[in-house]
Enzyme design. Structure first.
Site, PDB file in Angstrom:
ATOM      1  N   ILE A 260      20.265  32.670 111.348  1.00 25.71           N
ATOM      2  CA  ILE A 260      19.948  31.422 112.044  1.00 25.71           C
ATOM      3  C   ILE A 260      20.107  31.607 113.543  1.00 25.71           C
ATOM      4  O   ILE A 260      19.359  31.054 114.332  1.00 25.71           O
ATOM      5  CB  ILE A 260      20.908  30.279 111.633  1.00 25.71           C
ATOM      6  CG1 ILE A 260      20.983  30.117 110.133  1.00 25.71           C
ATOM      7  CG2 ILE A 260      20.507  28.982 112.297  1.00 25.71           C
ATOM      8  CD1 ILE A 260      22.122  29.190 109.721  1.00 25.71           C
ATOM      9  N   THR A 262      21.800  34.367 116.730  1.00 25.04           N
ATOM     10  CA  THR A 262      22.523  35.544 117.197  1.00 25.04           C
ATOM     11  C   THR A 262      23.046  35.225 118.570  1.00 25.04           C
ATOM     12  O   THR A 262      22.280  35.123 119.528  1.00 25.04           O
ATOM     13  CB  THR A 262      21.584  36.767 117.290  1.00 25.04           C
ATOM     14  OG1 THR A 262      20.832  36.833 116.089  1.00 25.04           O
ATOM     15  CG2 THR A 262      22.360  38.040 117.448  1.00 25.04           C
ATOM     16  N   GLU A 265      28.958  35.941 120.729  1.00 27.88           N
ATOM     17  CA  GLU A 265      30.199  36.166 119.995  1.00 27.88           C
ATOM     18  C   GLU A 265      30.047  36.129 118.485  1.00 27.88           C
ATOM     19  O   GLU A 265      30.953  36.500 117.767  1.00 27.88           O
ATOM     20  CB  GLU A 265      31.247  35.113 120.402  1.00 27.88           C
ATOM     21  CG  GLU A 265      31.775  35.316 121.797  1.00 27.88           C
ATOM     22  CD  GLU A 265      31.469  34.140 122.699  1.00 27.88           C
ATOM     23  OE1 GLU A 265      30.919  33.144 122.204  1.00 27.88           O
ATOM     24  OE2 GLU A 265      31.759  34.223 123.898  1.00 27.88           O
ATOM     25  N   SER A 266      28.911  35.627 118.023  1.00 27.46           N
ATOM     26  CA  SER A 266      28.777  35.520 116.575  1.00 27.46           C
ATOM     27  C   SER A 266      27.320  35.604 116.144  1.00 27.46           C
ATOM     28  O   SER A 266      26.409  35.411 116.942  1.00 27.46           O
ATOM     29  CB  SER A 266      29.363  34.185 116.105  1.00 27.46           C
ATOM     30  OG  SER A 266      28.501  33.136 116.481  1.00 27.46           O
ATOM     31  N   VAL A 267      27.176  35.913 114.867  1.00 30.02           N
ATOM     32  CA  VAL A 267      25.863  35.866 114.232  1.00 30.02           C
ATOM     33  C   VAL A 267      26.009  34.885 113.076  1.00 30.02           C
ATOM     34  O   VAL A 267      26.983  34.939 112.339  1.00 30.02           O
ATOM     35  CB  VAL A 267      25.457  37.242 113.683  1.00 30.02           C
ATOM     36  CG1 VAL A 267      24.043  37.198 113.118  1.00 30.02           C
ATOM     37  CG2 VAL A 267      25.545  38.294 114.762  1.00 30.02           C
ATOM     38  N   VAL A 268      25.052  33.971 112.963  1.00 19.83           N
ATOM     39  CA  VAL A 268      25.146  32.981 111.899  1.00 19.83           C
ATOM     40  C   VAL A 268      23.987  33.172 110.920  1.00 19.83           C
ATOM     41  O   VAL A 268      22.832  33.302 111.331  1.00 19.83           O
ATOM     42  CB  VAL A 268      25.144  31.543 112.471  1.00 19.83           C
ATOM     43  CG1 VAL A 268      25.254  30.511 111.355  1.00 19.83           C
ATOM     44  CG2 VAL A 268      26.260  31.353 113.474  1.00 19.83           C
ATOM     45  N   LYS A 290      29.224  32.385 109.397  1.00 20.64           N
ATOM     46  CA  LYS A 290      29.417  32.777 110.793  1.00 20.64           C
ATOM     47  C   LYS A 290      30.184  34.088 110.834  1.00 20.64           C
ATOM     48  O   LYS A 290      31.320  34.156 110.381  1.00 20.64           O
ATOM     49  CB  LYS A 290      30.160  31.666 111.551  1.00 20.64           C
ATOM     50  CG  LYS A 290      30.278  31.931 113.042  1.00 20.64           C
ATOM     51  CD  LYS A 290      30.681  30.664 113.782  1.00 20.64           C
ATOM     52  CE  LYS A 290      30.866  30.930 115.272  1.00 20.64           C
ATOM     53  NZ  LYS A 290      31.225  29.717 116.021  1.00 20.64           N
ATOM     54  N   ASP A 406      34.364  23.656 124.294  1.00 21.20           N
ATOM     55  CA  ASP A 406      33.015  24.184 124.551  1.00 21.20           C
ATOM     56  C   ASP A 406      32.004  23.121 124.135  1.00 21.20           C
ATOM     57  O   ASP A 406      30.965  23.407 123.552  1.00 21.20           O
ATOM     58  CB  ASP A 406      32.781  25.490 123.785  1.00 21.20           C
ATOM     59  CG  ASP A 406      31.531  26.230 124.264  1.00 21.20           C
ATOM     60  OD1 ASP A 406      31.017  25.893 125.356  1.00 21.20           O
ATOM     61  OD2 ASP A 406      31.060  27.124 123.554  1.00 21.20           O
TER      62      ASP A 406
HETATM   63  P1  ADP Z   1      28.234  30.610 118.889  1.00 16.45           P
HETATM   64  O1  ADP Z   1      29.654  30.887 119.244  1.00 16.45           O
HETATM   65  O2  ADP Z   1      27.435  31.859 118.715  1.00 16.45           O
HETATM   66  O3  ADP Z   1      27.579  29.593 119.803  1.00 16.45           O
HETATM   67  P2  ADP Z   1      27.956  28.575 116.851  1.00 16.45           P
HETATM   68  O4  ADP Z   1      29.030  28.174 115.908  1.00 16.45           O
HETATM   69  O5  ADP Z   1      27.639  27.605 117.942  1.00 16.45           O
HETATM   70  O6  ADP Z   1      28.312  30.011 117.419  1.00 16.45           O
HETATM   71  O7  ADP Z   1      26.655  28.859 116.019  1.00 16.45           O
HETATM   72  C1  ADP Z   1      25.477  29.290 116.630  1.00 16.45           C
HETATM   73  C2  ADP Z   1      24.301  28.494 116.126  1.00 16.45           C
HETATM   74  O8  ADP Z   1      24.182  28.630 114.725  1.00 16.45           O
HETATM   75  C3  ADP Z   1      24.437  27.006 116.375  1.00 16.45           C
HETATM   76  O9  ADP Z   1      23.932  26.652 117.611  1.00 16.45           O
HETATM   77  C4  ADP Z   1      23.640  26.402 115.263  1.00 16.45           C
HETATM   78  O10 ADP Z   1      22.283  26.370 115.598  1.00 16.45           O
HETATM   79  C5  ADP Z   1      23.825  27.406 114.131  1.00 16.45           C
HETATM   80  N1  ADP Z   1      24.904  26.981 113.223  1.00 16.45           N
HETATM   81  C6  ADP Z   1      26.202  27.320 113.281  1.00 16.45           C
HETATM   82  N2  ADP Z   1      26.896  26.760 112.282  1.00 16.45           N
HETATM   83  C7  ADP Z   1      26.016  26.043 111.573  1.00 16.45           C
HETATM   84  C8  ADP Z   1      26.110  25.220 110.394  1.00 16.45           C
HETATM   85  N3  ADP Z   1      27.262  25.034 109.760  1.00 16.45           N
HETATM   86  N4  ADP Z   1      24.975  24.648 109.938  1.00 16.45           N
HETATM   87  C9  ADP Z   1      23.813  24.829 110.570  1.00 16.45           C
HETATM   88  N5  ADP Z   1      23.665  25.580 111.660  1.00 16.45           N
HETATM   89  C10 ADP Z   1      24.741  26.183 112.171  1.00 16.45           C
HETATM   90 MN    MN Z   2      27.643  27.572 119.975  1.00 16.41          MN
END
Ligand code: ADP
Ligand code: MN
Length: 517
Positions: A260, A262, A265-268, A290, A406
């Site tokens: 979803i 990249t 700090e994380s890949v989701v 995540k 944040d």
């Molecule tokens: P980062 O630290 O990389 O910003 P996030 O937790 O904000 O990490 O996640 C990055 C993106 O992934 C978010 O902007 C959102 O679009 C998607 N995302 C993260 N968690 C969820 C979730 N539980 N359901 C749907 N989308 C999510």
């Molecule tokens: Mn974020």
């Protein structure tokens, strides 16, 4: 037919040479069909090596058994068809895999570029694995090689019946039919070499094998699908991939469909939820995974969030960087749980495994809910969102004792007609040495977003700060306001220095801070 006869006939040639190719009439995989990119091969090879290392350390006896002789039947009740069939199957699979490994080694030699037959293995390495700090879902997963209720298996197979027992004609015919029907199993499913033998499988054995074949097929498809994605995602290292594999393999997740987001700090990832090992836990139909990046560069500048968070203080100094990354994931989990308990719309935690956090997916049918920055809301919805956020910020501060740290239109999702808060790994308690500064920054982001978005009622950042914290900072300009915030933080720090304790909380209603003596 006796058990030794079956074992001897079904056993593939253990000697050198491509026995696995010639002995299996249904599923000899062609080596030429393996096409992999260099990166795929290299990383899968690495994953396999890591896995083998772990296997050797954790399960020396399993590895030994794979190289060792066939089960002889000593001390094992072989009178049950089912057990016998499963034992043979397992032995066959292991032997087959051992042969594959030999082939692989022969072909690869010392070459830096190697090919992998991993997809063709029967006993998947991730099945026989367990590693250090694992949690419950692993322990209770179904072991396909263990009969569920061995005692209830009726003893009416071919073995031990003796010549006195009259064999019903239809049973024999039926047995032969069952044997023939094994051909309908997926081509990769090894049913042993029955050529030239008059194999008659009882319905029960056939059904068990059939079920096993189908579940293997599904599992293999899942694993394969997973692998395709993970190799596409260069961000996921072998150890992470192993964690994800295990989640899919245990059935907790049905499939991991794709990435979803990249971020730095994380890949989701998105995944469809599977079944929980425990009755009381329900896996959401759709999940977000995540993965906190284990490349440390991006985290260096985030030290301040966690280093000074007293909840993690004692642990911070003793940890290596890899563990610190895990603490980010852990922090996100704890913070989400607090928010969940306060009723703030946010993802629900499913499971935390090292640096991988699984939570409910905000969105539907693989489409994540849009970020507030990407959605165009009606004036009415915009106003509604604003008041909801004001309310959430207050709840977060007062009920969860947290500052998001944040908060912006990037970390708020619009779903089901309301705002959902995400990304709380960096959230801290208000008495964090920079907690109030973080809150002020959050307020600035929120204020600006809604003021620009045309919400006339939106408080300015200073008003919002006071409304959320209950503090009554009166400075009417940004610089003085900031100075007062820092003074409060300093007072708190001095208190910590002098008393070894933090303030329980910053006070409400503009009173001087309450000290927790
Ligand atoms: P980062 O630290 O990389 O910003 P996030 O937790 O904000 O990490 O996640 C990055 C993106 O992934 C978010 O902007 C959102 O679009 C998607 N995302 C993260 N968690 C969820 C979730 N539980 N359901 C749907 N989308 C999510
Ligand atoms: Mn974020």
């Amino acid at each position: 037919m006796d058990s030794v006869g079956v074992a001897a006939a079904a056993a593939p040639d253990a000697g050198p040479g491509p026995a696995w190719q010639s002995k299996c009439p249904w599923g000899a995989p062609s080596t030429t069909s393996i096409s992999c990119s260099l990166a795929d091969v290299m990383s899968e090879q690495l994953a396999k090596e890591l896995q083998l290392e772990e296997e050797n350390a954790a399960f020396p006896e399993v590895v030994a058994a794979a190289e060792g002789p066939f089960i002889t039947g000593e001390n094992i009740d072989t009178s049950s068809d089912l057990m016998l069939a499963q034992m043979l199957q397992m032995e066959f699979d292991r032997e087959y895999d051992a042969q594959l490994r030999r082939e692989e080694k022969k072909i690869n030699g010392d070459s830096k570029v190697s090919i992998s037959f991993e997809n063709y293995r029967k006993v998947h390495p991730y099945d026989s694995d367990s590693s250090e700090d694992e949690v419950d879902w692993q322990d209770t997963r179904h072991d396909p090689y263990r009969a569920d209720k061995p005692t209830t298996t009726p003893r009416r197979g071919f073995i031990g019946k003796g010549k006195d027992i009259t064999t019903k004609h239809d049973e024999v015919v039926c047995g032969r039919k069952n044997t023939a029907r094994m051909e309908n199993f997926a081509p990769e499913f090894q049913v042993g070499d029955g050529i030239g033998m008059d194999l008659k499988l009882s319905n029960q054995v056939f059904n068990a094998l059939k079920q096993h074949a189908y579940s293997e097929e599904r599992r293999s498809a899942r694993l394969h699908e997973k692998k395709e994605h993970s190799t596409a995602e260069k961000a996921v290292d072998p150890k992470t991939r192993l964690l994800l594999y295990k989640m899919v393999n245990s059935g907790m997740l049905e499939t991991i469909t794709g990435c979803i987001s990249t971020g730095k700090e994380s890949v989701v990832f998105h995944a469809y939820g599977g079944k929980s090992a425990t009755e009381d836990k329900v896996i959401p139909p759709e999940c977000a995974i995540k993965v906190f990046k284990t490349t440390l560069n991006e985290f260096k500048n985030r030290d301040k969030y966690i280093k000074d968070d007293y909840r993690f203080k004692d642990r911070f100094s003793k940890l290596n960087p890899r563990k610190i990354i895990r603490m980010w994931a852990e922090k996100e989990m704890h913070n989400l749980t607090r928010m969940q308990n306060a009723g703030i719309p946010c993802p629900q935690v499913v499971i935390l495994k090292k640096h991988v956090l699984v939570m409910s997916f905000i969105g539907q049918d693989q489409v994540p809910a849009p970020k507030l920055k990407d959605v165009t809301l009606s004036n009415e919805d915009m106003k509604k969102a604003y008041y909801q956020i004001l309310n959430m910020m207050q709840q977060l501060y007062r009920e969860c004792n947290l500052v998001h740290a944040d908060l912006s239109e990037y970390n708020m999702l619009w779903h089901d007609g309301k705002v959902w808060l995400i990304d709380v790994s960096q959230s801290v308690e208000p008495t964090h040495p920079h907690g109030l500064e973080f809150l002020f920054r959050d307020c600035r982001n929120v204020s600006q977003f809604f003021q620009k978005g045309g919400v006339a009622e939106a408080l300015n950042e200073r008003e919002l700060f006071n409304a959320v914290s209950g503090l009554n900072i009166t400075a009417d300009n940004e610089v003085d306001f900031q100075a007062e915030i820092e003074a409060l933080e300093k007072m708190n720090e001095d208190h910590v220095q002098n008393h070894g304790k933090k303030l329980a909380t910053f006070s409400s209603d503009g009173d001087p801070p309450i000290y927790d003596e």
